[in-house]
Write a protein that holds these residues in place. Structure first.
Motif, mmCIF file in Angstrom:
data_model
loop_
_atom_site.group_PDB
_atom_site.id
_atom_site.type_symbol
_atom_site.label_atom_id
_atom_site.label_comp_id
_atom_site.label_asym_id
_atom_site.label_seq_id
_atom_site.Cartn_x
_atom_site.Cartn_y
_atom_site.Cartn_z
ATOM 1 N N PHE A 77 0.721 -1.203 -0.092
ATOM 2 C CA PHE A 77 -0.200 0.050 -0.065
ATOM 3 C C PHE A 77 0.972 1.476 0.107
ATOM 4 C CE2 PHE A 77 -4.191 -1.572 1.746
ATOM 5 C CZ PHE A 77 -4.393 -2.563 0.722
ATOM 6 N N GLY A 78 1.983 1.184 0.090
ATOM 7 C CA GLY A 78 2.722 2.256 0.167
ATOM 8 C C GLY A 78 3.398 2.654 -1.292
ATOM 9 N N LEU A 79 3.060 1.898 -2.423
ATOM 10 C CA LEU A 79 3.577 2.078 -3.635
ATOM 11 C C LEU A 79 3.229 3.567 -4.083
ATOM 12 C CD1 LEU A 79 5.265 0.361 -5.530
ATOM 13 C CD2 LEU A 79 3.051 -0.397 -6.692
ATOM 14 N N PRO A 80 2.028 3.914 -3.930
ATOM 15 C CA PRO A 80 1.800 5.394 -4.469
ATOM 16 C C PRO A 80 2.966 6.519 -4.220
ATOM 17 C CG PRO A 80 -0.207 4.581 -3.681
ATOM 18 C CD PRO A 80 0.913 3.473 -3.246
ATOM 19 N N ALA A 81 3.679 6.235 -3.193
ATOM 20 C CA ALA A 81 4.817 7.274 -2.896
ATOM 21 C C ALA A 81 5.820 6.987 -3.986
ATOM 22 C CB ALA A 81 5.094 6.885 -1.727
ATOM 23 N N PHE A 82 5.812 6.045 -4.768
ATOM 24 C CA PHE A 82 6.744 5.974 -5.640
ATOM 25 C C PHE A 82 6.357 5.893 -7.107
ATOM 26 C CE2 PHE A 82 8.135 3.818 -1.952
ATOM 27 C CZ PHE A 82 9.592 3.982 -1.676
ATOM 28 N N ASP A 83 5.136 6.375 -7.283
ATOM 29 C CA ASP A 83 4.459 6.400 -8.651
ATOM 30 C C ASP A 83 5.209 6.936 -9.754
ATOM 31 O OD1 ASP A 83 2.222 4.743 -9.786
ATOM 32 O OD2 ASP A 83 1.162 6.766 -9.999
ATOM 33 N N ASP A 84 5.862 7.954 -9.421
ATOM 34 C CA ASP A 84 6.521 8.710 -10.584
ATOM 35 C C ASP A 84 7.912 8.069 -11.009
ATOM 36 O OD1 ASP A 84 7.636 9.213 -7.801
ATOM 37 O OD2 ASP A 84 9.063 10.895 -8.504
ATOM 38 N N LEU A 85 8.312 7.134 -10.214
ATOM 39 C CA LEU A 85 9.453 6.280 -10.636
ATOM 40 C C LEU A 85 8.959 4.984 -11.186
ATOM 41 C CD1 LEU A 85 11.453 6.503 -7.298
ATOM 42 C CD2 LEU A 85 11.631 7.881 -9.284
ATOM 43 N N THR A 86 10.084 3.964 -11.723
ATOM 44 C CA THR A 86 9.690 2.852 -12.288
ATOM 45 C C THR A 86 9.225 1.837 -11.083
ATOM 46 O OG1 THR A 86 11.115 3.149 -14.350
ATOM 47 C CG2 THR A 86 10.465 0.720 -13.829
ATOM 48 N N THR A 87 8.019 1.189 -11.176
ATOM 49 C CA THR A 87 7.666 0.324 -10.023
ATOM 50 C C THR A 87 7.495 -1.150 -10.556
ATOM 51 O OG1 THR A 87 5.438 1.085 -9.893
ATOM 52 C CG2 THR A 87 6.901 2.118 -8.697
ATOM 53 N N TYR A 88 7.719 -1.993 -9.795
ATOM 54 C CA TYR A 88 7.728 -3.463 -10.297
ATOM 55 C C TYR A 88 6.764 -4.071 -9.328
ATOM 56 C CZ TYR A 88 11.950 -1.853 -12.624
ATOM 57 O OH TYR A 88 12.764 -1.072 -13.518
ATOM 58 N N GLY A 89 6.248 -5.202 -9.627
ATOM 59 C CA GLY A 89 5.440 -6.323 -9.159
ATOM 60 C C GLY A 89 4.881 -7.162 -10.112
ATOM 61 N N HIS A 90 4.374 -8.348 -9.446
ATOM 62 C CA HIS A 90 3.558 -9.229 -10.347
ATOM 63 C C HIS A 90 2.347 -8.856 -10.985
ATOM 64 C CE1 HIS A 90 1.606 -13.022 -11.348
ATOM 65 N NE2 HIS A 90 2.882 -13.332 -11.876
ATOM 66 N N GLU A 91 2.296 -9.344 -12.299
ATOM 67 C CA GLU A 91 1.005 -8.868 -12.832
ATOM 68 C C GLU A 91 -0.385 -8.966 -12.393
ATOM 69 O OE1 GLU A 91 1.266 -10.701 -16.528
ATOM 70 O OE2 GLU A 91 0.630 -12.825 -15.797
#
Length: 278
Positions: A77-91
């Motif tokens: 749930f912290g991923l929005p803080a990195f949304d301007d960067l490249t973010t990875y995770g399973h589809e």
């Protein structure tokens, strides 16, 4: 809910971990000569910002991306803080955002589901990230703790972030969204890479070695095998805890039994009453 983060501690050169509370999640940081990658993002966008700021202060190079090991809120749930960067995770994380489970977890941390974000660079099997003089490998070895577990491998340092495929601070969380039969095979993918000097960083708890990983893999497999055996003996779910031979404490087993019985029932394996021979 109060969110906090311990200082990043150095595990090996260019690799750190911090612990995000209140869920006790290990947050990884891997730095190369040109950039740094954050591993898992905490329980909310607010905590994600805290993690990003702390990582930037420690890494010595720009934070260029973040990876989420699976869809549970305390990692995701912290991923929005990195949304301007490249973010990875399973589809599968994309579909997870539309589930009732995510909506329930979002409410627990005072979020609306539309405040959350999926990874903007999803993967199905594997991806390599170039950090300059170091590369990081992201691999989905199969379903286990969830449908979309991603392992983060730093080959030159012999460090592997396992997410919740392994846990050290408590027994592994075998929730209703786990794939109990397939989980050991996912761990086999990790174990095939492990050397004597490999450091395994679990989703929760202290880093572990290959002996710990082999042991926990055997325990998870034993849970499934024991339920399969009890079903063959005609033991109903309500009686299984008392009569089974279990590798974990009673609370852990009681929580996983409904899932284990349901998953075996989907394979056509259900307890049958045995008739007495006259």
């Amino acid at each position: 809910m109060h969110f906090s983060l311990t200082p990043f501690e150095l595990l090996r050169p260019g690799i750190w971990r911090a612990v995000a509370q209140p869920a006790g999640v290990n947050i990884g940081l891997v730095a190369g000569s040109t950039g740094a990658l954050v591993v898992d993002t905490g329980s909310s966008p607010e905590q994600g910002e805290q993690i990003r700021d702390a990582a930037a202060a420690v890494a010595g190079v720009p934070v260029v991306g973040a990876v989420v090991t699976h869809a549970h809120y305390d990692h995701f749930f912290g991923l929005p803080a990195f949304d301007d960067l490249t973010t990875y995770g399973h589809e599968s994380l994309i579909q997870a955002l539309g589930t009732e489970a995510v909506a329930i977890d979002a409410a627990l941390v005072d979020l609306e589901p539309d405040e959350l974000r999926p990874p903007n660079r999803p993967l199905s099997l594997a991806r390599m990230i170039d950090l300059g003089d170091r590369h990081v490998e992201l691999v989905h070895f199969g379903r286990g703790h969830t449908a979309g577990d991603v392992v983060v491998i730093v080959p030159d340092a012999q460090v592997i972030f396992t997410g919740d495929l392994l846990e050290e601070s408590a027994p592994p969380a075998m929730g209703p969204d786990c794939f109990l039969k397939e989980w050991p095979a996912a761990l086999d993918g990790i174990l095939g890479l492990v050397r004597e000097d490999t450091l395994l960083v679990p989703g929760h708890g202290n880093p572990v070695d290959r002996v710990f990983a082999f042991t926990q893999r055997a325990q998870i497999s034993a849970v499934y095998g024991q339920v399969e055996h009890l079903i063959g003996e005609g033991v109903k779910p309500d009686d299984a805890l008392a009569v089974g031979d279990w590798p974990f404490d009673a609370d852990t087993i009681a929580a996983v039994l409904p899932t284990a019985y349901a998953q075996l029932a989907a394979e056509g394996k259900v307890p049958r009453t045995r008739l007495r021979l006259l």
